[in-house]
Enzyme design. Structure first.
Site, PDB file in Angstrom:
ATOM      1  N   GLU A 289      43.838  53.433  -2.795  1.00 52.91           N
ATOM      2  CA  GLU A 289      44.556  52.024  -2.827  1.00 52.91           C
ATOM      3  C   GLU A 289      43.961  51.091  -1.566  1.00 52.91           C
ATOM      4  OE1 GLU A 289      48.392  53.772  -1.718  1.00 52.91           O
ATOM      5  OE2 GLU A 289      49.031  53.432  -3.626  1.00 52.91           O
ATOM      6  N   PRO A 290      42.764  50.569  -2.077  1.00 58.05           N
ATOM      7  CA  PRO A 290      42.331  49.566  -1.369  1.00 58.05           C
ATOM      8  C   PRO A 290      42.827  48.122  -1.168  1.00 58.05           C
ATOM      9  CG  PRO A 290      40.798  50.184  -2.781  1.00 58.05           C
ATOM     10  CD  PRO A 290      41.824  50.993  -2.931  1.00 58.05           C
ATOM     11  N   GLY A 291      42.902  47.618  -0.087  1.00 56.52           N
ATOM     12  CA  GLY A 291      43.642  46.333  -0.287  1.00 56.52           C
ATOM     13  C   GLY A 291      42.491  45.463   0.601  1.00 56.52           C
ATOM     14  N   ARG A 292      42.631  45.624   2.005  1.00 55.48           N
ATOM     15  CA  ARG A 292      41.865  44.940   2.936  1.00 55.48           C
ATOM     16  C   ARG A 292      40.344  44.640   2.521  1.00 55.48           C
ATOM     17  NH1 ARG A 292      43.455  44.168   8.310  1.00 55.48           N
ATOM     18  NH2 ARG A 292      44.606  46.091   8.043  1.00 55.48           N
ATOM     19  N   TYR A 333      49.016  41.399  16.123  1.00 59.87           N
ATOM     20  CA  TYR A 333      48.215  42.573  16.533  1.00 59.87           C
ATOM     21  C   TYR A 333      46.912  42.513  17.432  1.00 59.87           C
ATOM     22  CZ  TYR A 333      49.809  43.326  11.475  1.00 59.87           C
ATOM     23  OH  TYR A 333      50.589  43.359  10.515  1.00 59.87           O
ATOM     24  N   CYS A 360      54.780  25.314  18.241  1.00 60.29           N
ATOM     25  CA  CYS A 360      55.354  25.339  19.595  1.00 60.29           C
ATOM     26  C   CYS A 360      55.420  26.475  20.278  1.00 60.29           C
ATOM     27  CB  CYS A 360      56.893  24.687  19.112  1.00 60.29           C
ATOM     28  SG  CYS A 360      57.241  23.682  20.736  1.00 60.29           S
ATOM     29  N   GLU A 361      54.431  27.072  20.359  1.00 57.45           N
ATOM     30  CA  GLU A 361      54.189  28.437  20.956  1.00 57.45           C
ATOM     31  C   GLU A 361      53.057  28.869  21.378  1.00 57.45           C
ATOM     32  OE1 GLU A 361      56.882  30.496  18.894  1.00 57.45           O
ATOM     33  OE2 GLU A 361      55.992  32.270  20.037  1.00 57.45           O
ATOM     34  N   TYR A 389      45.900  39.710   4.117  1.00 59.13           N
ATOM     35  CA  TYR A 389      47.128  39.538   5.206  1.00 59.13           C
ATOM     36  C   TYR A 389      46.987  38.393   6.158  1.00 59.13           C
ATOM     37  CZ  TYR A 389      47.197  44.630   4.215  1.00 59.13           C
ATOM     38  OH  TYR A 389      46.956  45.603   3.384  1.00 59.13           O
TER      39      TYR A 389
HETATM   40  N1  LLP Z   1      48.525  51.775   0.494  1.00 57.31           N
HETATM   41  C1  LLP Z   1      49.500  51.625   1.039  1.00 57.31           C
HETATM   42  C2  LLP Z   1      50.589  52.594   0.797  1.00 57.31           C
HETATM   43  C3  LLP Z   1      49.770  50.903   2.339  1.00 57.31           C
HETATM   44  O1  LLP Z   1      50.811  50.697   2.827  1.00 57.31           O
HETATM   45  C4  LLP Z   1      48.591  49.864   2.488  1.00 57.31           C
HETATM   46  C5  LLP Z   1      48.739  49.064   3.748  1.00 57.31           C
HETATM   47  C6  LLP Z   1      47.523  49.957   1.704  1.00 57.31           C
HETATM   48  C7  LLP Z   1      47.382  51.122   0.531  1.00 57.31           C
HETATM   49  C8  LLP Z   1      46.418  49.241   2.007  1.00 57.31           C
HETATM   50  O2  LLP Z   1      45.553  49.219   3.025  1.00 57.31           O
HETATM   51  P1  LLP Z   1      44.441  48.486   3.556  1.00 57.31           P
HETATM   52  O3  LLP Z   1      43.401  48.845   2.579  1.00 57.31           O
HETATM   53  O4  LLP Z   1      44.526  46.969   2.979  1.00 57.31           O
HETATM   54  O5  LLP Z   1      44.103  48.621   4.899  1.00 57.31           O
HETATM   55  N2  LLP Z   1      49.579  43.640   8.127  1.00 57.31           N
HETATM   56  C9  LLP Z   1      48.488  44.463   8.518  1.00 57.31           C
HETATM   57  C10 LLP Z   1      48.213  45.595   7.479  1.00 57.31           C
HETATM   58  C11 LLP Z   1      49.290  46.368   6.958  1.00 57.31           C
HETATM   59  C12 LLP Z   1      48.908  47.349   6.101  1.00 57.31           C
HETATM   60  C13 LLP Z   1      50.296  47.965   5.115  1.00 57.31           C
HETATM   61  N3  LLP Z   1      49.757  48.920   4.510  1.00 57.31           N
HETATM   62  C14 LLP Z   1      47.180  43.740   9.048  1.00 57.31           C
HETATM   63  O6  LLP Z   1      47.309  42.504   8.797  1.00 57.31           O
HETATM   64  O7  LLP Z   1      46.474  44.305   9.454  1.00 57.31           O
END
Ligand code: LLP
Length: 434
Positions: A289-292, A333, A360-361, A389
């Site tokens: 499950e890649p996102g970032r 973070y 304002c921070e 994100y």
């Molecule tokens: N699968 C699950 C179950 C997850 O909880 C996440 C991310 C992903 C996949 C995707 O992860 P990635 O490949 O994007 O790293 N807001 C934070 C990141 C929170 C990630 C939450 N879960 C940030 O800005 O760094």
């Protein structure tokens, strides 16, 4: 600043997808999220082409929380990716994008009845169950509606990946999933298989986000496969699938050694194949499950410089027309970024500045001690790697308008999300009846 994808220096002006940032700023105003569509597509292809095996089917599930819009759903669909959702809102958005719902995986550690009903009604492909209460809720709802649904169980495999505390998800005390060390874990799986309308596929884990340590993922593979085997033997059931989550780290600054997706996907597949053989096991499908790592580097934020200030304390500020409302990550973070003056690429970055937003921070900073060319009012600051994100964690603090998101490719632009308007800000606001 490192250049990604189609980024180019065209006579000192930054160009992305063949479009100059000056044109983008003129047409769409600033702040503006710019998405390099070609890079998103290349990243998707990289996963599809390299996470492949002759021994089992593979599935790439895009973690939509990183950045979700109708355009993203279209691209994911075009390349045959599935979608991971974590809330009713994400499910709704994906549905509205006409994405095939049988390729949606629903997550969440506290799914509401409404969300579980939505999964059944919309025909969501897989629900990743988090805990016992949720198993009971979905099992009963599925019986009531007389609808079968595929499920996996999220497990916590206790791997401590080295990343920021807030985005670690697999420590023993994490709120996500059920621990594989829990004495009752077999009982929990039995509970699932006893519901006639829950079709149990296997286990899911996600060890954290922005992880560079590939060893942690390899440990995850071993642990997940051994655990799957032990459950399968103990309960005498056939387990078909495994989902290893996302979290593959990307480059933000020189401190980061990003994961080389192409290489790493091969080594993951090889490791899974070898372990399956060693353990004398078979799996029908493995998903990740890649996102970032799909959208992170493909997105950048363009700001206009409104002013500069040199403080009595010696800090030089460059003030931009956005900030923590469009990028909360530095404040939340201590995340670091790279930036340039996008209209002065040929000028030496010789000033050390703090880039600050409008809120304002005092913590409303995009970065401290950043090297920029000398900034003047009207210059453009471009911050790279805000594609993941950034928009998805944006806010209306101080009643800031969320910026627009524009996709660029081959010299063309396509507005993906409109800039919010002042009317949007008060559209849900109701007077008291005085
Ligand atoms: N699968 C699950 C179950 C997850 O909880 C996440 C991310 C992903 C996949 C995707 O992860 P990635 O490949 O994007 O790293 N807001 C934070 C990141 C929170 C990630 C939450 N879960 C940030 O800005 O760094």
């Amino acid at each position: 600043m490192r250049y990604f994808g189609t980024m180019k220096n065209n006579n000192g002006i930054l160009e992305i997808g063949g479009v100059s940032i000056k044109e983008l700023a003129k047409e769409y105003k600033t702040p503006l999220y710019i998405m390099d569509q070609q890079l998103i597509e290349d990243n998707m292809k990289k996963y599809i082409d390299n996470f492949k095996s002759d021994k089992f089917k593979t599935e790439i599930v895009y973690a939509s929380k990183a950045f979700l819009s109708k355009a993203m759903c279209q691209l994911a669909d075009k390349y045959g990716l599935s979608m991971d959702a974590v809330s009713a809102g994400e499910l709704y958005t994906i549905k509205m994008a006409n994405f095939p719902m049988n390729r949606v995986h629903m997550h969440g550690n506290n799914k509401s009845i409404e969300e579980l009903e939505m999964c059944l009604d919309l025909g969501v492909g897989i629900v990743i169950l988090d805990n016992i209460l949720e198993i009971e809720r979905l099992g009963e709802l599925a019986d009531e509606k007389n609808k079968k649904i595929k499920v996996m169980l999220r497990v916590n495999i206790g791997i401590d990946a080295h990343t920021h505390e807030y985005i670690r998800t697999s420590k023993h005390s994490s709120k996500f999933g059920e621990s594989i060390f829990d004495k009752n874990i077999y009982g929990i799986v039995e509970k699932i298989i006893n519901y006639k309308n829950l079709e149990f596929l296997g286990f899911h884990c996600h060890i954290g986000s922005q992880i560079f340590d590939t060893k942690a993922f390899h440990e995850g593979i071993e642990t997940m496969l051994k655990f799957t085997k032990s459950v399968s033997e103990k309960l005498k059931i056939n387990i078909q699938e495994m989902n290893l989550g996302g979290g593959f780290g990307v480059y933000y600054t020189e401190e980061d050694t990003e994961i080389d997706v192409e290489k790493f996907m091969h080594s993951m597949v090889e490791h899974i194949e070898k372990t399956l053989e060693k353990e004398n096991m078979n799996l029908e499908r493995v998903s990740i499950e890649p996102g970032r790592s799909i959208v992170g580097n493909a997105g950048g934020t363009l700001y206009s410089v409104g002013g500069t200030k040199e403080t009595y304390g010696g800090v030089k500020y460059v003030f931009i027309d956005g900030g923590m409302t469009d990028n909360i990550r530095p404040a939340l973070y201590q995340a670091k970024y790279e930036a340039v003056l996008a209209n002065k690429l040929n000028e030496k970055p010789e000033e050390i500045v703090t880039i600050a937003g409008k809120c304002c921070e005092s913590g409303d900073l995009i970065g401290k001690d950043m090297k920029l060319a000398k900034a003047c009012v009207g210059d453009y600051v471009f911050v790279s790697t805000t594609g993941a994100y950034g928009y998805s964690m944006s806010s209306n603090y101080n009643k800031a308008l969320r910026p627009a998101v524009v996709f660029v490719k081959d010299g063309k632009t396509a507005l993906s999300i409109k800039r919010e308007t002042y009317e949007d800000l008060v559209s849900k606001d109701i007077f008291l009846n005085l």
